[in-house]
Design a protein around this motif. Structure first.
Motif, PDB file in Angstrom:
ATOM      1  N   ILE A 241      -5.350  17.322  34.260  1.00  0.00           N
ATOM      2  CA  ILE A 241      -4.659  18.620  34.310  1.00  0.00           C
ATOM      3  C   ILE A 241      -5.149  19.533  33.189  1.00  0.00           C
ATOM      4  CG2 ILE A 241      -2.418  19.752  34.028  1.00  0.00           C
ATOM      5  CD1 ILE A 241      -1.175  17.276  35.395  1.00  0.00           C
ATOM      6  N   LEU A 242      -5.189  18.995  31.965  1.00  0.00           N
ATOM      7  CA  LEU A 242      -5.609  19.809  30.823  1.00  0.00           C
ATOM      8  C   LEU A 242      -7.076  20.211  30.942  1.00  0.00           C
ATOM      9  CD1 LEU A 242      -3.827  17.815  27.958  1.00  0.00           C
ATOM     10  CD2 LEU A 242      -3.090  19.959  29.024  1.00  0.00           C
ATOM     11  N   TYR A 243      -7.912  19.278  31.345  1.00  0.00           N
ATOM     12  CA  TYR A 243      -9.347  19.551  31.484  1.00  0.00           C
ATOM     13  C   TYR A 243      -9.596  20.626  32.540  1.00  0.00           C
ATOM     14  CZ  TYR A 243     -14.139  18.811  33.170  1.00  0.00           C
ATOM     15  OH  TYR A 243     -15.428  18.984  33.597  1.00  0.00           O
ATOM     16  N   SER A 244      -8.932  20.479  33.694  1.00  0.00           N
ATOM     17  CA  SER A 244      -9.178  21.414  34.788  1.00  0.00           C
ATOM     18  C   SER A 244      -8.674  22.812  34.454  1.00  0.00           C
ATOM     19  CB  SER A 244      -8.498  20.899  36.059  1.00  0.00           C
ATOM     20  OG  SER A 244      -8.758  21.750  37.139  1.00  0.00           O
ATOM     21  N   MET A 245      -7.478  22.895  33.876  1.00  0.00           N
ATOM     22  CA  MET A 245      -6.949  24.214  33.529  1.00  0.00           C
ATOM     23  C   MET A 245      -7.771  24.878  32.430  1.00  0.00           C
ATOM     24  SD  MET A 245      -2.812  23.852  33.719  1.00  0.00           S
ATOM     25  CE  MET A 245      -1.989  23.744  35.310  1.00  0.00           C
ATOM     26  N   GLY A 246      -8.264  24.078  31.483  1.00  0.00           N
ATOM     27  CA  GLY A 246      -9.114  24.644  30.446  1.00  0.00           C
ATOM     28  C   GLY A 246     -10.441  25.114  30.976  1.00  0.00           C
ATOM     29  N   ARG A 247     -10.979  24.399  31.943  1.00  0.00           N
ATOM     30  CA  ARG A 247     -12.284  24.742  32.508  1.00  0.00           C
ATOM     31  C   ARG A 247     -12.200  25.870  33.513  1.00  0.00           C
ATOM     32  NH1 ARG A 247     -16.110  22.701  36.551  1.00  0.00           N
ATOM     33  NH2 ARG A 247     -14.375  21.716  37.643  1.00  0.00           N
ATOM     34  N   ASN A 248     -11.055  26.020  34.174  1.00  0.00           N
ATOM     35  CA  ASN A 248     -10.923  26.987  35.251  1.00  0.00           C
ATOM     36  C   ASN A 248      -9.952  28.128  34.930  1.00  0.00           C
ATOM     37  OD1 ASN A 248     -12.581  25.551  37.353  1.00  0.00           O
ATOM     38  ND2 ASN A 248     -11.017  23.981  37.025  1.00  0.00           N
ATOM     39  N   LYS A 249      -9.790  28.437  33.656  1.00  0.00           N
ATOM     40  CA  LYS A 249      -8.980  29.578  33.214  1.00  0.00           C
ATOM     41  C   LYS A 249      -7.547  29.500  33.742  1.00  0.00           C
ATOM     42  CE  LYS A 249     -13.032  32.596  32.922  1.00  0.00           C
ATOM     43  NZ  LYS A 249     -13.676  33.853  33.369  1.00  0.00           N
ATOM     44  N   GLY A 250      -6.936  28.350  33.537  1.00  0.00           N
ATOM     45  CA  GLY A 250      -5.543  28.177  33.912  1.00  0.00           C
ATOM     46  C   GLY A 250      -5.297  27.697  35.321  1.00  0.00           C
ATOM     47  N   ARG A 251      -6.336  27.535  36.119  1.00  0.00           N
ATOM     48  CA  ARG A 251      -6.171  27.072  37.490  1.00  0.00           C
ATOM     49  C   ARG A 251      -6.439  25.570  37.563  1.00  0.00           C
ATOM     50  NH1 ARG A 251      -9.488  31.908  40.623  1.00  0.00           N
ATOM     51  NH2 ARG A 251      -8.067  33.616  40.048  1.00  0.00           N
ATOM     52  N   LEU A 252      -5.693  24.901  38.417  1.00  0.00           N
ATOM     53  CA  LEU A 252      -5.817  23.450  38.552  1.00  0.00           C
ATOM     54  C   LEU A 252      -6.678  23.129  39.767  1.00  0.00           C
ATOM     55  CD1 LEU A 252      -5.052  20.613  37.637  1.00  0.00           C
ATOM     56  CD2 LEU A 252      -2.961  20.799  39.008  1.00  0.00           C
ATOM     57  N   ASP A 253      -7.830  22.531  39.510  1.00  0.00           N
ATOM     58  CA  ASP A 253      -8.754  22.165  40.577  1.00  0.00           C
ATOM     59  C   ASP A 253      -8.391  20.779  41.103  1.00  0.00           C
ATOM     60  OD1 ASP A 253     -11.536  22.705  41.942  1.00  0.00           O
ATOM     61  OD2 ASP A 253     -11.623  20.650  41.183  1.00  0.00           O
ATOM     62  N   MET A 254      -8.263  20.665  42.411  1.00  0.00           N
ATOM     63  CA  MET A 254      -7.849  19.406  43.023  1.00  0.00           C
ATOM     64  C   MET A 254      -8.841  18.279  42.751  1.00  0.00           C
ATOM     65  SD  MET A 254      -7.268  18.510  47.058  1.00  0.00           S
ATOM     66  CE  MET A 254      -5.864  19.596  47.211  1.00  0.00           C
ATOM     67  N   VAL A 255     -10.127  18.562  42.856  1.00  0.00           N
ATOM     68  CA  VAL A 255     -11.146  17.524  42.684  1.00  0.00           C
ATOM     69  C   VAL A 255     -11.133  16.991  41.252  1.00  0.00           C
ATOM     70  CG1 VAL A 255     -13.615  17.032  42.766  1.00  0.00           C
ATOM     71  CG2 VAL A 255     -12.565  18.449  44.544  1.00  0.00           C
ATOM     72  N   ASP A 256     -11.001  17.886  40.260  1.00  0.00           N
ATOM     73  CA  ASP A 256     -10.923  17.440  38.868  1.00  0.00           C
ATOM     74  C   ASP A 256      -9.759  16.478  38.659  1.00  0.00           C
ATOM     75  OD1 ASP A 256     -13.098  18.938  38.085  1.00  0.00           O
ATOM     76  OD2 ASP A 256     -11.913  20.643  37.398  1.00  0.00           O
ATOM     77  N   LEU A 257      -8.602  16.838  39.174  1.00  0.00           N
ATOM     78  CA  LEU A 257      -7.409  16.018  38.969  1.00  0.00           C
ATOM     79  C   LEU A 257      -7.531  14.665  39.666  1.00  0.00           C
ATOM     80  CD1 LEU A 257      -4.542  15.631  37.939  1.00  0.00           C
ATOM     81  CD2 LEU A 257      -3.718  16.855  39.972  1.00  0.00           C
TER      82      LEU A 257
END
Length: 555
Positions: A268-284
């Motif tokens: 969650i933290l990695y994806s939101m940090g990488r995607n400007k606050g958006r949560l990417d399904m594949v990352d999670l």
């Protein structure tokens, strides 16, 4: 033991069989959960590919169970746990017990059936890992042969770790639930297969960013099914609930969940940090799956906080590996190399760092990890296991696929790859409808000379253009302004793929049709968007073509 007495007194009877009725029932229940784990792989792989390969990926998972199950019965069980005489006994491969079975009245009938059932699901999982990595380009017939023979790759390596003949077993390797033989070997095999096949057509034409998921809902559902099945995977690997086994079965379930919680939090933290606050399904999802792989090797040996730490590290390694592999043009649609291979390496090594001695069970033969004061001995053996299993998985798979390719091409033809497995391998023709059902096929072409049109259901406008990628439709015959001159032929349309930025006749498509026996070539155009196009027909007679399939991929 409840009903099996003194079976371990003989050196030819594996200690793995040392369980009775209650333990056997528990293992069977966990094996049933592992069958549902395969459902998770079905949903994950079908959701990660384009819609034109969705059913194809599902059916390949059926192939893994059917052909992998029968080959494990034929020879896989023997290679892993075969009880051969002293003359044939060796540290590389088990021999004996082919066609796994036992006679009625034999005290080993129950244990043999239970171990076959449990380990068969492990073997199928190992093959499925590879199947996801080579999605959308592996020829189905060749894949069926590979699915049958890949049991060799899993069974020999599993025998090294869990068979009493295995050299890693004799050295004292510790792998509770198969991070080495299942995940690391599966991930290494996936890497070999991907490198041998090469990337999908056009995968990196626009850079390394991954294409959109074909069915995100399937992918999310897959996570929950895999979560559920993984509990059976890890808890069942204590091989029972009698005595102190139930304690460590429960511990394995808790550490599996705690590891996934830590990995999911990182995701969650990695994806939101990488995607400007958006949560990417594949990352999670990759983070959670990578974390569960990471705790699998020592699932009953860790404290809860240690499982969280191990899961976080595994999730980080997995999430960072996926884009790195794409930059290296390693085309893995489901992230199998990162989730199973990279996290599998960490999982096996983590035992050498964090493992505790699970008294009174002898899962580690009294040894502990480096951080528990056990010294470097266990970590060194675990590192050796990583090298042996990864090298074996990579080169054995590469050789196996190279041999199969000599008899059956392992790569789909470009035409079949663009059309998709659903059409060319399973004869599933889908209507041309956008995901939002904005368009429908109106007035399909026929032998009477009518051309096809597409009607926009929102604007009500009729247009021959295509606005979405990867759509397929069928029609009979062709004539008029829709595109193809009416001609008799027994040949298939040939494909020409427009290169990026290149225009064919005002963004249309160029069709090359060799006339049978005439030595002439007819070309025609259709006013469609620029990009990748294919038209392929069945055999025709007179002025009517049997079938036409159009696959459109826009740039």
């Amino acid at each position: 033991m409840d009903n099996v007495t003194n079976v371990t007194e003989s050196a030819l009877v594996p200690a793995l069989y040392d369980f009775g009725q209650s333990d056997g029932v528990f293992i069977m229940i966990c094996a049933f959960l592992l069958v549902t784990l395969q459902t998770g792989f079905v949903l994950l792989e079908s959701g990660c590919v384009s819609p034109r390969n969705e059913v194809s990926m599902m059916l390949r998972n059926v192939v893994d169970i059917v052909l992998g199950g029968i080959s494990f019965w034929f020879f896989g069980y023997a290679f892993m746990l075969g009880r051969s005489g002293s003359l044939l006994r060796n540290p590389f491969i088990g021999l004996g017990d082919f066609f796994a079975d036992a006679s009625p009245g034999d005290p080993l009938l129950g244990p043999v059936m239970v171990i076959y059932l449990f380990q068969m699901t492990f073997s199928a999982c190992c093959t499925t890992i590879v199947g996801g990595a080579v999605a959308e380009r592996f020829n189905l017939k060749a894949y069926c042969l590979y699915s049958f023979l890949n049991t060799i790759v899993y069974s020999i390596s599993a025998g090294w770790v869990w068979g009493e003949h295995g050299f890693l077993y004799q050295l004292g390797v510790v792998d509770i639930a198969g991070s080495g033989p299942v995940h690391l070997v599966g991930g290494s095999s996936a890497l070999a297969a991907v490198l041998l096949l090469g990337p999908r057509l056009g995968r990196y034409d626009k850079g390394a960013d991954p294409p959109p998921l074909g069915n995100p809902v399937n992918v999310c559902l897959a996570l929950f099914v895999l979560w559920w099945g993984w509990l059976g995977f890890n808890s069942g690997s204590t091989y029972g609930i009698t005595g102190a086994k139930w304690i460590y079965a429960a511990r394995a379930a808790v550490t599996t969940l705690m590891g996934s919680f830590g990995g999911g939090t990182f995701g969650i933290l990695y994806s939101m940090g990488r995607n400007k606050g958006r949560l990417d399904m594949v990352d999670l999802i990759n983070a959670i799956l990578g974390s569960m792989v990471s705790v699998t090797a020592g699932c009953s040996l860790y404290h809860s906080w240690e499982a969280i730490v191990i899961g976080v590290i595994g999730a980080a390694l997995c999430c960072l590996s996926v884009p790195l592999l794409d930059k290296l043009r390693v085309d893995d649609p489901v992230g199998a190399v990162a989730v199973h291979g990279v996290a599998g390496i960490w999982s096996v090594l983590a035992v050498g760092l964090f493992a505790s001695n699970p008294v009174p069970l002898e899962l580690t033969n009294g040894r502990t990890g480096l951080f528990k004061g056990g010294g470097w001995d266990l970590l060194g053996i675990q590192a050796l296991s990583v090298v042996c299993l990864s090298v074996w998985g990579f080169f054995a798979t590469y050789l196996l696929l190279w041999i199969i390719n000599k008899f059956l091409p392992i790569r789909m033809t470009p035409e079949d790859e663009l059309l998709g497995g659903d059409v060319v391998e399973h004869n599933l023709n889908r209507p041309l409808l956008t995901p939002e059902s904005d368009y429908k096929l109106e007035k399909p072409a026929d032998a009477g000379g009518n051309s096809f049109n597409l009607r926009n259901l929102k604007s009500k406008n009729v247009s021959p253009s295509f606005a979405y990628d990867n759509q397929i439709f069928s029609m009979s015959g062709s004539n008029g302004s829709g595109g193809v001159t009416q001609t008799s032929t027994d040949e298939l349309w040939r494909m020409i793929t427009a290169k990026k930025g290149e225009e064919f006749l005002d963004g249309g498509m160029l069709l090359v049709w060799p006339g049978p026996g005439t030595g002439t070539t007819t070309t025609t155009t259709a006013p469609m968007m620029r990009g990748k196009f294919m038209i392929k027909t069945g055999r025709g007679s007179g002025c009517s073509l049997d079938r036409m399939i159009l696959c459109v991929e826009s740039n």
